[in-house]
Design an enzyme around this catalytic site. Sequence first.
Site, PDB file in Angstrom:
ATOM      1  N   TYR A 146      27.329 -43.993  -0.140  1.00  0.00           N
ATOM      2  CA  TYR A 146      26.115 -43.329   0.333  1.00  0.00           C
ATOM      3  C   TYR A 146      24.903 -43.793  -0.472  1.00  0.00           C
ATOM      4  O   TYR A 146      23.860 -44.140   0.099  1.00  0.00           O
ATOM      5  CB  TYR A 146      26.270 -41.816   0.238  1.00  0.00           C
ATOM      6  CG  TYR A 146      25.126 -41.056   0.878  1.00  0.00           C
ATOM      7  CD1 TYR A 146      25.096 -40.855   2.259  1.00  0.00           C
ATOM      8  CD2 TYR A 146      24.079 -40.563   0.117  1.00  0.00           C
ATOM      9  CE1 TYR A 146      24.045 -40.173   2.856  1.00  0.00           C
ATOM     10  CE2 TYR A 146      23.024 -39.886   0.704  1.00  0.00           C
ATOM     11  CZ  TYR A 146      23.008 -39.690   2.064  1.00  0.00           C
ATOM     12  OH  TYR A 146      21.952 -39.019   2.643  1.00  0.00           O
ATOM     13  N   ASP A 153      20.082 -39.346  19.975  1.00  0.00           N
ATOM     14  CA  ASP A 153      21.137 -38.911  19.068  1.00  0.00           C
ATOM     15  C   ASP A 153      22.470 -39.413  19.602  1.00  0.00           C
ATOM     16  O   ASP A 153      22.629 -39.594  20.815  1.00  0.00           O
ATOM     17  CB  ASP A 153      21.164 -37.383  18.958  1.00  0.00           C
ATOM     18  CG  ASP A 153      21.869 -36.897  17.697  1.00  0.00           C
ATOM     19  OD1 ASP A 153      21.168 -36.526  16.738  1.00  0.00           O
ATOM     20  OD2 ASP A 153      23.112 -36.907  17.672  1.00  0.00           O
ATOM     21  N   LYS A 195      21.654 -45.925   1.083  1.00  0.00           N
ATOM     22  CA  LYS A 195      20.283 -45.432   1.065  1.00  0.00           C
ATOM     23  C   LYS A 195      19.375 -46.308   0.188  1.00  0.00           C
ATOM     24  O   LYS A 195      18.184 -46.483   0.495  1.00  0.00           O
ATOM     25  CB  LYS A 195      20.246 -43.974   0.604  1.00  0.00           C
ATOM     26  CG  LYS A 195      20.837 -43.011   1.629  1.00  0.00           C
ATOM     27  CD  LYS A 195      20.065 -43.050   2.955  1.00  0.00           C
ATOM     28  CE  LYS A 195      20.511 -41.956   3.911  1.00  0.00           C
ATOM     29  NZ  LYS A 195      19.706 -41.916   5.156  1.00  0.00           N
ATOM     30  N   ASP A 234      23.974 -44.538  19.631  1.00  0.00           N
ATOM     31  CA  ASP A 234      24.663 -44.770  18.372  1.00  0.00           C
ATOM     32  C   ASP A 234      23.894 -45.875  17.666  1.00  0.00           C
ATOM     33  O   ASP A 234      23.936 -47.035  18.071  1.00  0.00           O
ATOM     34  CB  ASP A 234      26.112 -45.201  18.641  1.00  0.00           C
ATOM     35  CG  ASP A 234      26.880 -45.565  17.376  1.00  0.00           C
ATOM     36  OD1 ASP A 234      26.289 -45.510  16.273  1.00  0.00           O
ATOM     37  OD2 ASP A 234      28.067 -45.922  17.491  1.00  0.00           O
ATOM     38  N   VAL A 235      23.167 -45.520  16.590  1.00  0.00           N
ATOM     39  CA  VAL A 235      22.301 -46.519  15.944  1.00  0.00           C
ATOM     40  C   VAL A 235      23.099 -47.648  15.303  1.00  0.00           C
ATOM     41  O   VAL A 235      22.559 -48.721  15.022  1.00  0.00           O
ATOM     42  CB  VAL A 235      21.362 -45.875  14.904  1.00  0.00           C
ATOM     43  CG1 VAL A 235      20.419 -44.884  15.573  1.00  0.00           C
ATOM     44  CG2 VAL A 235      22.147 -45.227  13.762  1.00  0.00           C
TER      45      VAL A 235
END
Length: 264
Positions: A172, A42, A176, A64-65
Site C-alpha cells: 500500500y 465505480d 501510494k 474498473d480503473v
Amino acid sequence: MGGEHAGRFGGRIALVTGAGSGIGAAVARRLAAQGAEVFAADIDGPAAEAVAKELPRAHPLTVDVGESAEVDRACDEVVRRHGRLDVVVHAAGVDDPMAKEWIAEALGADRPPEVTGRLGDEAWRRVMRVNLDGTFHVLRAALRVMAPRRSGAVVTVGSSSAFDTQAGYPHYAASKAGVHALSQSVAKEAIAFGVRVNTVAPGPTETGMAARTPAALRHGFADPRVRPYATPEEIAHIALFLASDEAANLVGAVLLANGGRFTV
C-alpha cells in the site's frame, strides 16, 4: 453565471472515480452541488447508480480503473456526450484487509508485524494494479482528452502512508508513493498543455476502507493531540480546491491532509 450552471464548477464536465462511496462519493456530491455535470464511476455499478440518482445532471459509469480499456471507454463516453472533459478526480483505490489483520494480530500480541514474507504475488499485484496502474490509466486517458483543448484539472488521491510508512503495509505504501511521483511527473509534462495535475494525500479518513480496519489499528491512529479521523467531505473540499480556478498556480502539489499527525 446563473441558472442551472451557477456555482464554482458551473457548466463544467467532471469525471469522478471511486464515486460509489467514501471520498469519491463526497467529491461527486460537492461537484454537483457547485454546478458540475458529474460522471460518477465505480467498479461497483449499483453504488455508482445510487450516488448518481441523488445528484442533478449526473450519470453512473461502471469502471474498473485497473483495466485501461474501461477507463478509456469512460472518457470516450464523456467526450461523446459533451465533447470535452474539464475535471477529473481519481479517488478509486483499494487496501489489503488481510495485511491489516496480520498487523493487528501482532499489535495484540505485542510483537513486530511479519507481513512481507507472507505477502503473496496476488496481494501485491492487486494493490499495485488498482492504486498505481489505475492512476496511470486515468491520467493518460484524461490527458488524451484535455491536452488538445489546452484546458483541464486532474486531482489524484494519494495517502499519508507514502510518507509515514506503516510497518507491515509495504504494498500500500509503495502504491501510494508511486501515485505521488507519477502525478508529479505527469503534472510537469501536462502544464505545458494547459492541464493541471495535483494530489491530495489524506491521513486516516472515515470511509468504508477505514471501517474494515481492525480496532487495534484504529486505536493506534487515534491521538487526542491531533484532529480525529477526517470525514470524506473534508477531503473532498481539498480535492475541489485543487480542481478549481482558485488553485490556478498549484501544479504537482501533494497536499498532506492528516490532521496534524506529522509534517513533511
